[in-house]
Design a protein around this motif. Structure first.
Motif, mmCIF file in Angstrom:
data_model
loop_
_atom_site.group_PDB
_atom_site.id
_atom_site.type_symbol
_atom_site.label_atom_id
_atom_site.label_comp_id
_atom_site.label_asym_id
_atom_site.label_seq_id
_atom_site.Cartn_x
_atom_site.Cartn_y
_atom_site.Cartn_z
ATOM 1 N N LEU A 112 0.798 -1.231 0.000
ATOM 2 C CA LEU A 112 0.000 0.000 0.000
ATOM 3 C C LEU A 112 0.825 1.273 0.000
ATOM 4 N N VAL A 113 1.915 1.295 0.754
ATOM 5 C CA VAL A 113 2.695 2.509 0.986
ATOM 6 C C VAL A 113 3.875 2.575 0.026
ATOM 7 N N ALA A 114 4.072 3.742 -0.582
ATOM 8 C CA ALA A 114 5.135 3.894 -1.578
ATOM 9 C C ALA A 114 6.357 4.613 -1.036
ATOM 10 N N ARG A 115 6.250 5.213 0.165
ATOM 11 C CA ARG A 115 7.388 5.934 0.754
ATOM 12 C C ARG A 115 7.507 5.564 2.228
ATOM 13 N N ILE A 116 8.741 5.495 2.710
ATOM 14 C CA ILE A 116 8.965 5.185 4.121
ATOM 15 C C ILE A 116 8.298 6.232 5.010
ATOM 16 N N GLU A 117 8.326 7.490 4.583
ATOM 17 C CA GLU A 117 7.728 8.567 5.377
ATOM 18 C C GLU A 117 6.227 8.377 5.589
ATOM 19 N N ASP A 118 5.592 7.606 4.714
ATOM 20 C CA ASP A 118 4.144 7.390 4.814
ATOM 21 C C ASP A 118 3.774 6.198 5.694
ATOM 22 N N LEU A 119 4.767 5.613 6.378
ATOM 23 C CA LEU A 119 4.484 4.498 7.272
ATOM 24 C C LEU A 119 3.949 4.956 8.628
ATOM 25 N N LYS A 120 3.947 6.240 8.881
ATOM 26 C CA LYS A 120 3.485 6.762 10.166
ATOM 27 C C LYS A 120 2.066 6.273 10.454
ATOM 28 N N GLY A 121 1.903 5.682 11.643
ATOM 29 C CA GLY A 121 0.602 5.165 12.040
ATOM 30 C C GLY A 121 0.269 3.799 11.476
ATOM 31 N N LYS A 122 1.169 3.217 10.690
ATOM 32 C CA LYS A 122 0.928 1.922 10.061
ATOM 33 C C LYS A 122 1.476 0.775 10.920
ATOM 34 N N THR A 123 1.119 -0.428 10.535
ATOM 35 C CA THR A 123 1.606 -1.633 11.204
ATOM 36 C C THR A 123 2.634 -2.308 10.306
ATOM 37 N N VAL A 124 3.817 -2.549 10.856
ATOM 38 C CA VAL A 124 4.916 -3.130 10.071
ATOM 39 C C VAL A 124 5.347 -4.445 10.705
ATOM 40 N N GLY A 125 5.451 -5.470 9.891
ATOM 41 C CA GLY A 125 5.866 -6.777 10.374
ATOM 42 C C GLY A 125 7.379 -6.917 10.431
ATOM 43 N N VAL A 126 7.859 -7.497 11.524
ATOM 44 C CA VAL A 126 9.279 -7.841 11.679
ATOM 45 C C VAL A 126 9.335 -9.296 12.129
ATOM 46 N N SER A 127 10.507 -9.906 12.043
ATOM 47 C CA SER A 127 10.580 -11.321 12.407
ATOM 48 C C SER A 127 10.216 -11.527 13.866
ATOM 49 N N ALA A 128 10.728 -10.653 14.747
ATOM 50 C CA ALA A 128 10.414 -10.714 16.178
ATOM 51 C C ALA A 128 10.884 -9.409 16.819
ATOM 52 N N GLU A 149 8.563 4.759 17.484
ATOM 53 C CA GLU A 149 7.248 4.557 18.113
ATOM 54 C C GLU A 149 6.090 5.080 17.275
ATOM 55 N N GLU A 150 6.391 5.712 16.147
ATOM 56 C CA GLU A 150 5.329 6.224 15.284
ATOM 57 C C GLU A 150 4.722 5.142 14.383
ATOM 58 N N VAL A 151 5.267 3.927 14.450
ATOM 59 C CA VAL A 151 4.663 2.789 13.754
ATOM 60 C C VAL A 151 4.437 1.675 14.764
ATOM 61 N N SER A 152 3.533 0.777 14.451
ATOM 62 C CA SER A 152 3.288 -0.391 15.298
ATOM 63 C C SER A 152 4.038 -1.581 14.714
ATOM 64 N N SER A 301 18.412 2.134 17.937
ATOM 65 C CA SER A 301 17.360 1.468 18.710
ATOM 66 C C SER A 301 17.749 1.159 20.147
ATOM 67 N N LEU A 302 19.025 0.903 20.388
ATOM 68 C CA LEU A 302 19.449 0.402 21.687
ATOM 69 C C LEU A 302 20.309 1.414 22.433
ATOM 70 N N GLU A 303 19.769 1.907 23.513
ATOM 71 C CA GLU A 303 20.507 2.889 24.314
ATOM 72 C C GLU A 303 21.787 2.295 24.873
ATOM 73 N N ALA A 304 21.733 1.000 25.220
ATOM 74 C CA ALA A 304 22.917 0.340 25.774
ATOM 75 C C ALA A 304 24.072 0.367 24.791
ATOM 76 N N VAL A 305 23.774 0.148 23.511
ATOM 77 C CA VAL A 305 24.810 0.198 22.475
ATOM 78 C C VAL A 305 25.234 1.645 22.237
ATOM 79 N N ARG A 306 24.279 2.535 22.220
ATOM 80 C CA ARG A 306 24.547 3.954 21.958
ATOM 81 C C ARG A 306 25.499 4.535 23.003
ATOM 82 N N ASN A 307 25.358 4.120 24.254
ATOM 83 C CA ASN A 307 26.155 4.707 25.340
ATOM 84 C C ASN A 307 27.396 3.901 25.701
#
Length: 322
Positions: A112-128, A149-152, A301-307
Motif C-alpha cells: 500500500l505505501v510507496a514511501r517510508i515517510e508514509d508508514l506513520k501510524g501503520k503496522t509493520v511486520g518484523v521477524s520478532a 514509536e510512530e509505527v506499530s 534502537s538500543l541505548e545500551a549500544v549507543r552509550n
C-alpha cells in the motif's frame, strides 16, 4: 625419495585417524537463503572433509540461537553479526570468525505505501521484537525523519508466516528476506520496495558503506580461543562453500539444497539464488568500516549500544579465515 614418500604416507594416515571434532551450530531460521552457506557446507560434505562432525540446529530466529549459545546448548551460532555488538554492550564477549554475506538481504516492502515517510501510524511486520529486522526498521524510520514509536510492530516470522501476513493484509508493510519476499512479489506484483539491501547499490543507499556485516559464524570468545583449530576448520569449510556457490549455476545450487528448502516454483527458486550469489562475501573477512556501520544501526534502537564504549576489534577476527 623413499623415506620422503613413507613420511608423507604416515602423516596422511595420522590425519585420517584423528577423531573428528564435534560441533553444534545453531541457525536462526535455517530455511532462509541468507544462512544457506552453513547448510550447503553440510550437503557438500565440506565439514566432514575438514575433519568436523557438525550438527545443525534450527531455531525460530537469531535471538533463540543466541540464547542457546549463552545457555551452553550449542557451540557456534550462524546468525547476524550485530549480536556480538549487543552482547559486548552488556559486557559479554562474543566473536565472529567468518563472514558469509557482504549484503544483508533485508527488504522493506509494502502493498500500500510507496514511501517510508508514509508508514506513520501503520503496522509493520518484523521477524520478532528486538530482532535484526526490527533494528533495521527502526534505522530506516529514524533516517527518514520519523520516530520508531510512530509505527506499530508485529511479529510475523521470516518464512510462510511472513508471506501470509503480507498477502492477507495483516500488516501494512514488512521486513522480509528471500524466498518469502519472492513469493509475495509473485502473488502481489504491485508490491512497493521501500528499501532493498540485496545489492551493492542498495547497501550504499541505505547504509552509506560498500559492505554491511550480517550473516556470520560467531561464538563465545572463550570458545574461539580454546578451539582455534576447530574454528579455523569451520571458517575454511564456509569460505570453500562460498567459492563453490559463486562458481556454480543457480540450478546446481538448487540441486544441492535440502528438498524441504525448495519451493514448488523452480523459477522463483532460481531467481532468488541468482540474487543470493551476488550477496556472498568474496573472502569471508571483516572490515572496521562494515562493523562500525552495524554499530551505528544498533545505536538508533538500543541505548545500551549507543552509550557503551564497545571495542569493535574484539567482536570479530580475520585470523581464522583461510
Amino acid at each position: 625419495m623413499l623415506r620422503r614418500i613413507v613420511f608423507s604416507f604416515l602423516l596422511l594416515a595420522g590425519c585420517s585417524s584423528r577423531k573428528a571434532a564435534d560441533v553444534k551450530i545453531a541457525i536462526g531460521g535455517q530455511a532462509q537463503l541468507i544462512y544457506l552457506p552453513a547448510t550447503l557446507a553440510q550437503e557438500l560434505g565440506f565439514y566432514k572433509e575438514a575433519g568436523l562432525n557438525v550438527t545443525l540446529l534450527d531455531f525460530p530466529g537469531g535471538a533463540k540461537s543466541l540464547e542457546a549459545l549463552m545457555g551452553g546448548s550449542t557451540d557456534v551460532v550462524c546468525g547476524f553479526y550485530d549480536h556480538t555488538i549487543q552482547m559486548a554492550a552488556q559486557g559479554k564477549e562474543l566473536r565472529a570468525f567468518v563472514a558469509m554475506l557482504r549484503y544483508p538481504g533485508l527488504v522493506l516492502g509494502s502493498p500500500l505505501v510507496a514511501r517510508i515517510e508514509d508508514l506513520k501510524g501503520k503496522t509493520v511486520g518484523v521477524s520478532a521484537p528486538g530482532s535484526s529486522t526490527h533494528m533495521f526498521l527502526n534505522y530506516l524510520l529514524v533516517t527518514h525523519g520519523m520516530k520508531p514509536e510512530e509505527v506499530s510492530n508485529v511479529s510475523i516470522g521470516m518464512s510462510g508466516t511472513a508471506v501470509g501476513a503480507v498477502t492477507h493484509n495483516k500488516v501494512d508493510a514488512a521486513i522480509m528476506t528471500d524466498p518469502a519476499l519472492a513469493i509475495v512479489r509473485k502473488q502481489m506484483p504491485g508490491l512497493h520496495i521501500l528499501a532493498d539491501t540485496r545489492t551493492g547499490d542498495g547497501v550504499r543507499s541505505v547504509f552509506g558503506v560498500e559492505n554491511y556485516l550480517s550473516a556470520v559464524l560467531y561464538s563465545k570468545t572463550e570458545w574461539v580461543e580454546k578451539n582455534r583449530d576447530t574454528a579455523r576448520l569451520l571458517a575454511g569449510a564456509i569460505t570453500r562453500t562460498l567459492a563453490w556457490m559463486r562458481s556454480h549455476t543457480p540450478e546446481e545450487i538448487r540441486e544441492k539444497m535440502p528438498e524441504a528448502f525448495r519451493t514448488e516454483d523452480t523459477e522463483t527458486d532460481l531467481e532468488v539464488l541468482r540474487t543470493a550469489q551476488g550477496m556472498l562475501s568474496v573472502d569471508g573477512k571483516f572490515t572496521p568500516e562494515a562493523a562500525e556501520a552495524v554499530r551505528k544501526v544498533l545505536g538508533i534502537s538500543l541505548e545500551a549500544v549507543r552509550n557503551a564504549k564497545v571495542d569493535l576489534g574484539k567482536t570479530y577476527t580475520n585470523e581464522l579465515v583461510p
